[in-house]
Motif scaffolding. Structure first.
Motif, PDB file in Angstrom:
ATOM      1  N   ALA A 132      -1.416  -4.402   1.617  1.00  0.00           N
ATOM      2  CA  ALA A 132      -1.561  -4.882   0.246  1.00  0.00           C
ATOM      3  C   ALA A 132      -1.340  -3.765  -0.753  1.00  0.00           C
ATOM      4  O   ALA A 132      -0.762  -3.980  -1.813  1.00  0.00           O
ATOM      5  CB  ALA A 132      -2.954  -5.479   0.060  1.00  0.00           C
ATOM      6  N   THR A 133      -1.784  -2.542  -0.444  1.00  0.00           N
ATOM      7  CA  THR A 133      -1.677  -1.452  -1.408  1.00  0.00           C
ATOM      8  C   THR A 133      -0.274  -0.868  -1.454  1.00  0.00           C
ATOM      9  O   THR A 133       0.253  -0.587  -2.520  1.00  0.00           O
ATOM     10  CB  THR A 133      -2.685  -0.340  -1.048  1.00  0.00           C
ATOM     11  N   VAL A 134       0.328  -0.657  -0.305  1.00  0.00           N
ATOM     12  CA  VAL A 134       1.551   0.133  -0.265  1.00  0.00           C
ATOM     13  C   VAL A 134       2.812  -0.716  -0.119  1.00  0.00           C
ATOM     14  O   VAL A 134       3.849  -0.399  -0.677  1.00  0.00           O
ATOM     15  CB  VAL A 134       1.466   1.164   0.886  1.00  0.00           C
ATOM     16  N   THR A 152     -11.279   1.924  -9.739  1.00  0.00           N
ATOM     17  CA  THR A 152     -11.058   2.668  -8.513  1.00  0.00           C
ATOM     18  C   THR A 152     -10.258   1.821  -7.521  1.00  0.00           C
ATOM     19  O   THR A 152     -10.542   0.642  -7.365  1.00  0.00           O
ATOM     20  CB  THR A 152     -12.411   3.014  -7.876  1.00  0.00           C
ATOM     21  N   THR A 153      -9.285   2.424  -6.892  1.00  0.00           N
ATOM     22  CA  THR A 153      -8.548   1.740  -5.836  1.00  0.00           C
ATOM     23  C   THR A 153      -8.890   2.405  -4.505  1.00  0.00           C
ATOM     24  O   THR A 153      -8.722   3.607  -4.366  1.00  0.00           O
ATOM     25  CB  THR A 153      -7.024   1.858  -6.066  1.00  0.00           C
ATOM     26  N   ILE A 154      -9.411   1.633  -3.574  1.00  0.00           N
ATOM     27  CA  ILE A 154      -9.692   2.165  -2.241  1.00  0.00           C
ATOM     28  C   ILE A 154      -8.738   1.493  -1.267  1.00  0.00           C
ATOM     29  O   ILE A 154      -8.601   0.278  -1.267  1.00  0.00           O
ATOM     30  CB  ILE A 154     -11.150   1.893  -1.820  1.00  0.00           C
ATOM     31  N   CYS A 155      -8.050   2.299  -0.461  1.00  0.00           N
ATOM     32  CA  CYS A 155      -7.113   1.753   0.511  1.00  0.00           C
ATOM     33  C   CYS A 155      -7.659   2.009   1.906  1.00  0.00           C
ATOM     34  O   CYS A 155      -7.907   3.158   2.264  1.00  0.00           O
ATOM     35  CB  CYS A 155      -5.737   2.389   0.329  1.00  0.00           C
ATOM     36  N   GLY A 170       4.336   0.372   5.678  1.00  0.00           N
ATOM     37  CA  GLY A 170       4.865   1.578   5.049  1.00  0.00           C
ATOM     38  C   GLY A 170       4.065   2.816   5.379  1.00  0.00           C
ATOM     39  O   GLY A 170       4.571   3.935   5.355  1.00  0.00           O
ATOM     40  N   LEU A 171       2.797   2.638   5.707  1.00  0.00           N
ATOM     41  CA  LEU A 171       1.953   3.789   5.994  1.00  0.00           C
ATOM     42  C   LEU A 171       1.930   4.147   7.478  1.00  0.00           C
ATOM     43  O   LEU A 171       1.229   5.052   7.888  1.00  0.00           O
ATOM     44  CB  LEU A 171       0.515   3.542   5.516  1.00  0.00           C
ATOM     45  N   MET A 172       2.691   3.428   8.303  1.00  0.00           N
ATOM     46  CA  MET A 172       2.720   3.764   9.727  1.00  0.00           C
ATOM     47  C   MET A 172       3.432   5.101   9.927  1.00  0.00           C
ATOM     48  O   MET A 172       4.354   5.439   9.209  1.00  0.00           O
ATOM     49  CB  MET A 172       3.442   2.650  10.484  1.00  0.00           C
TER      50      MET A 172
END
Lengths: 294, 70
Positions: A132-134, A152-155, A170-172
């Motif tokens: 959802a974030t990236v 604040t955004t917490i991922c 994308g974060l893999m």
């Protein structure tokens, strides 16, 4: 404010669920120095969630909820993913919207709250997974930082789409082979903390959740800075033990292994000059020192 | 049959300030600190039996938690 909002009418006390009674009696709403140390001795704001046994994400959830500075005046915005399975079990106001929309919803919410309650401090905290974030919500995430929205955004970064069976995100990390990504990831892990710095975030932290006091400090600072200065971002590594092929008791070791020196989740923290100056003004110890020297 | 964690009271060092199992348990309100006996106790209805508390307790060489079948 404390527990005024949730206290039970004495007439109906005996027909309320036991969990709710415990929350009213032993919950930590309104406590000044909330932190992970309250865990185990008071009622937590999360109850009987449906995540897998041994899931590190649920450890992260416990710490985040235990460390919110003012849970009764906090509204959390969630997004689709494993995190959205937990929000129905959380005793903090929360909103769920379309996948990836979380930062856009939070922007509107923060503005509406500042019109509706001009004399109160209301915190908005976005808590979403890495998809959802990236991937899906990157547009909304970045635009909210560009606009300097104060929340604040917490991922929760588990490096893949865990809820749907392990597609690549994308974060893999590069080259990682997951159940639904058999060819391996083709490009590098997106370095969102760096992007956050240049996009205008005033506090950026990247860590695992293996050290609760570090998580507590980061979350408190991020929320306090977001109240006055501008957007903040925290990236927490919460590995999906199922999708990376670990046993349920190995999640903690996996986090400890990936936060060593030069590993991808080595602790990083960035505080902008403006935010540093603000933190100094609210730090009670430094205030006293200043008063003495003056 | 379910596996749940059980604390051996004599070996638990929670009265010396140890909170390892309480900290790292992924379930909320499951391992609680018993203020009267000064030991950790497991709420069995909430335990999913992930064994994480056994791992952290035995890696700190306290060995005060075991899994039992109920």
């Amino acid at each position: 404010m404390g527990k005024e909002k949730i206290k039970i009418n004495p007439e109906f006390y005996d027909i309320m669920p036991v969990e709710y009674q415990e929350l009213v009696e032993e919950g930590t709403y309104g406590k000044e120095d909330r932190g992970w140390k309250d865990v185990g001795e008071s009622k937590e704001l999360i109850e009987e969630h449906s995540l897998c046994a041994g899931c590190p994400e649920s450890i992260a959830f416990r710490y985040v909820l235990a460390c919110l500075p003012a849970p009764e005046d906090t509204i959390m915005v969630g997004s689709t993913g494993c995190t959205s399975l937990v929000f129905p079990h959380v005793a903090v106001h929360n909103i769920h919207s379309l996948f990836g929309n979380q930062n856009a919803v939070a922007s509107g919410l923060k503005r509406a709250l500042s019109y509706r309650f001009p004399d109160k401090v209301k915190d908005v905290v976005v808590l979403a997974g890495d998809g959802a974030t990236v991937d899906i919500g990157l547009d909304m995430t970045l635009q909210s930082w560009f606009r300097q929205e104060k929340f604040t955004t917490i991922c929760f970064d588990n490096e893949l789409y865990a809820n749907t069976g392990g597609q690549s995100s994308g974060l893999m990390q590069k080259g990682f082979v997951a159940k639904m990504a058999p060819a391996g990831k083709k490009f590098d892990k997106v370095n969102l903390p760096e992007i956050a710095k240049v996009s205008g975030c005033h506090y950026v932290a990247k860590m695992t959740v293996s050290k609760p006091n570090r998580v507590e400090k980061a979350i408190r600072q991020a929320i306090l800075i977001a109240r006055e200065v501008g957007p903040t971002y925290i990236q927490l590594y919460t590995p999906c033990i199922l999708e990376i092929g670990k046993q349920m008791m190995e999640g903690l070791q996996e986090m400890r292994d990936s936060e060593g020196p030069n590993k991808r989740f080595e602790f990083e923290e960035y505080i902008s000059e403006e935010a540093k100056a603000y933190l100094e003004t609210i730090d009670p110890k430094k205030k006293k020192k200043k008063a003495i020297t003056a | 049959m379910y596996a749940v964690a059980e604390v051996i009271d004599d070996l638990c060092v929670a009265n010396k300030g140890c909170r390892l199992c309480i900290m790292y348990c992924p379930e909320a309100n499951t391992i609680m600190f018993n203020k009267e006996n000064r030991v950790a106790e497991v709420v069995e209805q909430r335990c999913k039996g992930c064994e994480l508390c056994v791992v952290v307790c035995s890696s700190a060489k306290h060995n005060a938690i075991t899994l039992v079948h109920r």
